[in-house]
Each structure stands twice: as C-alpha cells, then as structure tokens.
Design an enzyme around this catalytic site. Structure first.
Site, PDB file in Angstrom:
ATOM      1  N   THR A  18       0.841  -1.190   0.000  1.00  0.00           N
ATOM      2  CA  THR A  18       0.000   0.000   0.000  1.00  0.00           C
ATOM      3  C   THR A  18       0.877   1.241   0.000  1.00  0.00           C
ATOM      4  OG1 THR A  18      -0.091   0.394   2.391  1.00  0.00           O
ATOM      5  CG2 THR A  18      -1.625  -1.243   1.483  1.00  0.00           C
ATOM      6  N   ASP A  19       0.286   2.380  -0.276  1.00  0.00           N
ATOM      7  CA  ASP A  19       0.959   3.638   0.008  1.00  0.00           C
ATOM      8  C   ASP A  19       0.788   3.935   1.497  1.00  0.00           C
ATOM      9  OD1 ASP A  19       2.334   6.021  -0.327  1.00  0.00           O
ATOM     10  OD2 ASP A  19       1.271   6.538  -2.166  1.00  0.00           O
ATOM     11  N   TYR A  20       1.408   4.982   1.959  1.00  0.00           N
ATOM     12  CA  TYR A  20       1.478   5.341   3.378  1.00  0.00           C
ATOM     13  C   TYR A  20       0.074   5.452   3.980  1.00  0.00           C
ATOM     14  CZ  TYR A  20       3.790   7.743   7.332  1.00  0.00           C
ATOM     15  OH  TYR A  20       4.307   8.105   8.560  1.00  0.00           O
ATOM     16  N   GLY A  67      -2.435   3.646   3.483  1.00  0.00           N
ATOM     17  CA  GLY A  67      -3.476   3.440   2.479  1.00  0.00           C
ATOM     18  C   GLY A  67      -4.648   2.611   2.975  1.00  0.00           C
TER      19      GLY A  67
END
Length: 763
Positions: free
Chosen positions: A287-289, A291
């Site tokens: 995931t992104d930060y 997410g």
C-alpha cells in the site's frame, strides 16, 4: 542461558537457510521448495508480520536494540522498514531480525529513491524531457548503486502515473502526459534499478506506482476522486504500469484514489483481475502510506473491515496502518479472511527477499566500506551534470540572446538564485542538501573568473508569508527577507545597473510541486512578476532561468522576455549544468513532455485529445464550435516542443509502401538536417492518427521517437518501422485490436509542427 539457547536456535535456522540458499538461485522450483519449508515453521502471527511495513524514526547507530521497533522485529511482527538512512544503522536493525527473531527472516529496507540518492538527477518530469532512454536508465542504475551501498534494497520508484493536469503537484514526479513515452521510461527505470535479475549487490527492487490512475484526480487536487471509463483507462493511462510489469518490476504500490468507486487499495478488479490475471504480475503489492486505514474515511468500513478488504483484493504489504497485524488474526477467526490468503501474501513477501538474495546473505547490502567509494562520486556527479543539461528546455531565444559569453558582469537576480537546498527538487529525501551548489555558485565555477557574477535576491518567493512557508518545507527554506518589497527591488536594480546581462532566477520553489503541493494559480508568483517587469525595464538583456516542477502559465513571459530556459529542478549538479547551457558549452536539446497552457482555465490540456462533433476550424472564434470566448484552444507551448542553439529541417516523409497488411509492416523515413552553425541534438517524433475506427480516436498519438545528434550542416535519414502493434487500441469491448483503414502518419520536432502522409491498413 535462555538467551544462549535462543541464539543457538537462530544460528541453526540461519545455517539451514544458507545451506538451502547455496543452491537456491537456480530455478523457481528451488525457490518454492525453500519457501515451502520455511512457511511450515511459521506461525500465523509470523506470517502476518511479514506483511507489515511500519514507520520508524531515525535509529542511531548502535542503538537498534533499544529502538521502538526492535521489540516488534524480535517478535516477528515486521517484514520491512523504510526511509532509514545509513548502512551502519540498517546493518544494526537487520541484525535484530536475523539474530533476535525466532526464524531469523531478514527485513526489506525501502526508501523513496525517486530521482537519485545522494547524487541527485533531475526531477522525473525534467528527466523525461531528455527523451534519452539510455540516460534515464543510467540515472536509475546510479541511484541503485548508491542506495544499495547505503543498505537500501528496495526503491519506491518508478512513478509512472500519466498526468494531464498541471494543477496536480505530483506531476513533477512522473513522466508527463503521454502513455507511450511513459511506458518507455518505465521500462528503462525498472531495468536501471533491478539490473539483470537483482542478484548483484548493487541491484535493488523497483516498485511501480501508483496503481492506478493516481495522476487524474478531480480538480487536480491530490488524493482526490478519480473517475473515468475503463476504455479511457486502458487507452490513455494503463500502458506505463503494464510496461513496468512486463519489464519485471518486483513490486507495485497501490494508489490512494478510488477506481470505479472502490479505493485502489481495496479494489480486487484492479489488484487481482488486471494486475495479476491479465498482466501476469508475480511480485508483491504494497500500500501507500496508511493506504489501508484511509479507506475508513473513504467510507468502506472500520479498520478490521478495510484490512480484510485490502488483503482479499490482493494487497500483500501494509505500509504504516498496522491494520494487518492488529486485525487479520481476528478476521481469520471470524471467517472474513482465509489462512490461504495470508499464506499467499506471505509467500510473495518471502519470494521478494529470496529474489534479492537476502536469505543467502542477509547483509548483502550492508558492506560498511561501500558508501565511501560508491556514493556521490565524481563519476556519478559528472553523469548527473550531463543528464541535467539534456533535460533543460529552451522555450524562447529571441535575437540569439543565448548563449551568453563568459565575460563582463552577470547579475543573477531572484529568490531562486542563491539557494542550495532547492536545487535538487522535490522527493530527494536522501540528498545532502548542502552538497548542491546554488546557481550563483555554479555560474562562478563555470565561468572560472572570466566573468564577474553578482547577486541580489530581488524579492521573496511570494508576498504571502504563510504561503511561502507551505512552499518551502523539509529544509528547503528560502530564508524570507524582512525588508520591504521596495527595498529588495531597489537593491536588485542597483546591482543590475552595472551588469551586461541579467539572469532572472525565478519560478517555483522545489516544494511548490510534489506530493500535496497542488495549485489553482499557475502564474509566476506576484512579487516575482513585478521583479521581472522591472528588470526588463532596465533595457538590459534578460534571461529567465525558470525553476518549476510543472507546466506554468507563461503567457506574459512569452510575450515580453527575450530568452526563457526552463531548468525544472536539475538535481545536485543543476547549477553547473545550467551554466553549461547558458554559456553554450552544451547545446540544449530538451523537449516538453507536458503541454503548457495559456491559462489555468484550459487545464486539463493535452495534445492527444479527441475531436468533438463540432471541431474548431483553423482560427478563433467560431460560434457553435468547441472553443472559448476568451482564449483560443491552442497551448502556449505544445507537447514535444523545445528549441536549440542550432536549427533543424525535416524532409517530406517517404514510405516504402503505401499500404500494409494486418500482419505486415512498413517503414517511414525522413531526412533530418542540421541547418545551423552549431552541433546539436534533435528529438524526432512520430505520431499516428487512426482516421476511422469503431470508437473515437485521438487526433494524434506518439508512436515513436529517436534522439539524433548532428554536426552543423550534417544530414541523416531517420526511419521508423510501423507495425500493427503500434496501431492497436482497446475497442468498446476492451479487446486490444487494430482495425483496417486509413491512418495519418506524422513526423516532426514537436506535436504541432509535423510533416504528414497517409497509409492504409488492409485485411
């Protein structure tokens, strides 16, 4: 005694790992057997731990045992860490995982190595303007060498999001508006980072991001909703991601935005149906930060619900949310997540570590002797300097104002003229900011005492102090001057009075673009425009050295400033590279990869648009046609545009045949001539238009390019092979097809100035 027993057990596990791994770099079957054996030893909690990528603060060398994350590592709750800098620190933390956890599974260490490590290359948007795939691949190769020397095994790059909206801050981090060019750059970057197979100690894992469509948020506002048809997705946005996958990218990162009403982080169609089933991706997805936890605010449920949604969609690693480690076991007990799904994600994480060689040698990237010989070397800096000079785009040069001569007095005026910290550009997290010389320092070095280089700030970045603070974060302060605007301007005019030429260093600060740096006004900030107006009134030759991370509205500047050199943010060697181009040691060859609008009201603006049923004929204005009342449809500067200190002419296009079968090919050739008196490089661009199709098609699409260097007066034939693959598109049913019919073929130096011919594709 217990500690000794545990240590002996760990050493025994490591010995087994090493023995198995000694034969493990052979076949996929060997890898499967190794991971099968390891996973049989793992508890459910340890499997979930491999899916966890927590954030950690800086860890002082020698203090890894007492860090907040050390306990979690020893309990097998961590699969990797990111943005920890320093090989000694990373070695200490890796030691915690290898020697103090039950199974000794090594950690991944990732970092946002976006456009270089300590040797910083131009921001990706600038890098794309080189149109030089060898240089782009080399920039990633050098980034991998330096990052790996400092303990990093995984980079969150390349970012391949297509963006056609200059308001969006992260347009600076991508490769522009075109999917064909973006795909070529994606392949080059993945190859540069990963090398042949990631087996070398200086080869690291790439992470293609942000999957998917992140570059098309509504209103150009970061993290905002993205909504488009699947036809448009596949024809205009998906190609660069697919190219990175086909190039072997080891990992992918989910986007923050939603796709078809479902956040990408929880979108099974995106992560499983498209990425894995359709494209055959065999790496892992992170995931992104935060997410996963952000899906709560999207309205997808509580933390347990969104964690299950993400895992079931095909997400393998949770960055920062702590959602997997805190909820997945409960979800298994409640039947909301299967152990098989956790096993699948865990296997992918272990495979990544295996492919990187971390089981064979957990300290593969932890040679404390490497940084001194591999980071920020003279060789790397020389390459970065050359690459930066290729990225600059000469946008205007009336009366041959450029190149300048290395003599007399040169006044550098402007808030970007004497800042080191802003030169590398946004997302240069590993850079030592003081290593980058300022423009003033760079010009002094390049002129070597032959010219008198003087400086005045002239103005602050903008009149609004709070805005300037938002635009100069992360150590990029321009040290706001407390004098009045009048006092600063008077000083600039006084210093300019004795100058032979004025170099106006104006535009954006580095943090005016990048993540969460979106703008609704794309013009030059107020006090800088006033400064530029007053400098022009002096009657001196004025060169605008434009710093920017996005297309700006330069309508007034184009009309009034004699010379404009767009230098983006060129990296740690930017100042020297700018000097090389300003003084003619390097002939500029950059070409725009994004369209520059006349005003923000035209945005989004891009060359590969479609016709309406009421297209505007030549000229402006025409009632009941697709146009504006107040401005023409034309861009200020088109995609592919860029001037040189020399000139190039194109012959008419020659085709070796006028038609081709759906299983055939043809060749298009032009003769390019350098008609000026300087050696230089030209980016020859091929565009194609499908005139009639089963769905509407763009007025032109980039389908080939070649950067050609010619000596003054030299001519060369440049040929492009046209294959059916170049003519394919996704039809209404999302089938990838080429349809027989007529095609216009265009070749030229930018998307507007082209030679045109026609051919027929037959059954």
């Amino acid at each position: 005694m217990k500690h000794l027993v545990r240590k002996l057990k760990t050493m025994a596990v490591l010995l087994v790992v090493v023995v198995i791994s000694a034969h493990a770099q052979k076949t996929p079957q060997d890898m499967d057997r190794f991971i099968d054996a390891l996973m049989k030893k793992m508890t459910l909690e340890e499997k979930i731990g491999q899916l966890n990528l927590p954030v950690t603060g800086d860890i002082t060398t020698g203090q890894a045992k007492s860090s907040d994350v050390a306990k979690r590592i020893s309990q097998g709750e961590v699969g990797g860490l990111f943005n920890l800098k320093g090989v000694a620190k990373i070695r200490d933390v890796q030691k915690q995982a290898v020697e103090n956890s039950r199974l000794g599974i090594p950690l991944l260490f990732g970092m946002d190595v976006i456009h270089g490590y300590e040797t910083v290359f131009p921001i990706p948007l600038g890098l794309s303007c080189t149109w030089d795939m060898k240089a782009i691949e080399q920039s990633a190769r050098i980034a991998a060498i330096e990052a790996s020397a400092d303990g990093i095994s995984w980079t969150f790059s390349p970012m391949v999001d297509v963006s056609r909206d200059a308001r969006w801050g992260r347009i600076s981090e991508g490769s522009g508006e075109d999917p064909f060019l973006g795909a070529a750059i994606a392949r080059a970057m993945v190859k540069g980072y990963q090398g042949k197979n990631m087996s070398g100690k200086d080869e690291i894992m790439a992470c293609v991001k942000h999957f998917a469509l992140y570059g098309a948020p509504e209103a150009g506002r970061d993290y905002n909703t993205v909504d488009m048809s699947r036809n448009r997705m596949f024809n205009e946005y998906m190609l660069p991601y697919q190219a990175a996958v086909e190039a072997g990218a080891g990992s992918a990162m989910a986007a923050f935005n939603e796709v078809d009403g479902v956040p990408a982080t929880g979108n099974k169609w995106l992560m499983t149906d498209v990425l894995r089933t359709q494209w055959g991706f065999d790496g892992f997805v992170v995931t992104d930060y935060t997410g996963i936890s952000e899906m709560v605010d999207h309205g997808m449920g509580d933390l347990q619900a969104v964690a299950a949604l993400a895992l079931n969609a095909g997400i393998d690693m949770d960055m920062v949310s702590d959602a997997f480690v805190s909820t997945l076991k409960k979800s298994v007990e409640e039947g909301k997540v299967s152990v098989a799904s956790i096993d699948k994600a865990c296997r992918r994480m272990l495979e990544a570590k295996y492919k990187l060689g971390l089981f064979e040698n957990p300290y593969k990237y932890c040679d404390v002797k490497r940084p001194a010989k591999d980071i920020f070397t003279p060789e790397h800096r020389a390459i970065a300097r050359k690459t930066a000079s290729e990225s600059f785009v000469l946008m205007k040069n009336d009366n041959q104002t450029l190149p300048l001569q290395k003599k007399g007095t040169i006044a550098v005026i402007g808030p970007l003229g004497n800042t080191r910290s802003n030169m590398p550009g946004t997302w240069s997290v590993a850079a030592v900011l003081d290593n980058a010389p300022s423009l003033v320092e760079g010009l002094k070095e390049v002129t070597k005492g032959k010219a008198n280089v003087v400086y005045a700030k002239g103005s602050n970045l903008m009149s609004d102090a709070a805005y300037e603070e938002r635009a100069t974060m992360f150590g990029r302060s321009l040290h706001r001057d407390n004098r009045t605007d009048k006092e600063m301007l008077e000083e600039a005019l006084r210093i300019s009075a004795d100058a032979d030429v004025i170099v106006a260093a104006l535009g954006e600060s580095s943090e005016m673009s990048g993540e969460s740096s979106c703008r609704t006004d794309l013009t030059m900030p107020d006090v800088q425009r006033t400064l530029l107006e007053e400098l022009l009134k002096t009657g001196k030759p004025v060169v605008l050295v434009l710093f920017t991370g996005r297309p700006l509205v330069l309508t007034w500047e184009k009309e009034n400033v004699p010379a404009i050199l767009n230098v983006w943010f060129g990296g740690s060697e930017a100042a020297l590279a700018i000097g090389d181009v300003l003084f003619g040691d390097v002939n500029p060859s950059g070409k725009l990869t994004t369209t520059f609008p006349q005003n923000v009201g035209q945005v989004p603006l891009f060359y590969a648009h479609k016709n309406t049923g009421r297209p505007l004929n030549k000229g402006w204005f025409e009632k009941f046609r697709t146009n504006y009342l107040d401005v023409s449809n034309e861009p200020l500067y088109p995609f592919g545009y860029g001037l040189s200190y020399t000139s190039f002419t194109y012959s008419d296009i020659s085709l070796d045949r006028s038609s081709m079968a759906v299983n055939g090919e043809l060749t298009a050739t032009v003769t390019l001539t350098n008609t000026g008196n300087r050696d230089g490089a030209e980016v020859v661009q091929l565009y194609i238009r499908d005139l009639v199709a089963s769905i509407t098609r763009p007025v032109k699409e980039l389908k080939g390019f070649e950067k050609v260097f010619l000596k003054a007066g030299e001519s060369r034939k440049v040929s492009f092979k046209i294959t059916p693959e170049l003519l394919k598109f996704y039809n209404y049913d999302l089938q990838f097809v080429c349809e027989p019919g007529e095609f216009d073929l265009m070749i030229g130096g930018n998307s507007q100035e082209v030679k045109t011919t026609r051919f027929v594709l037959t059954d």
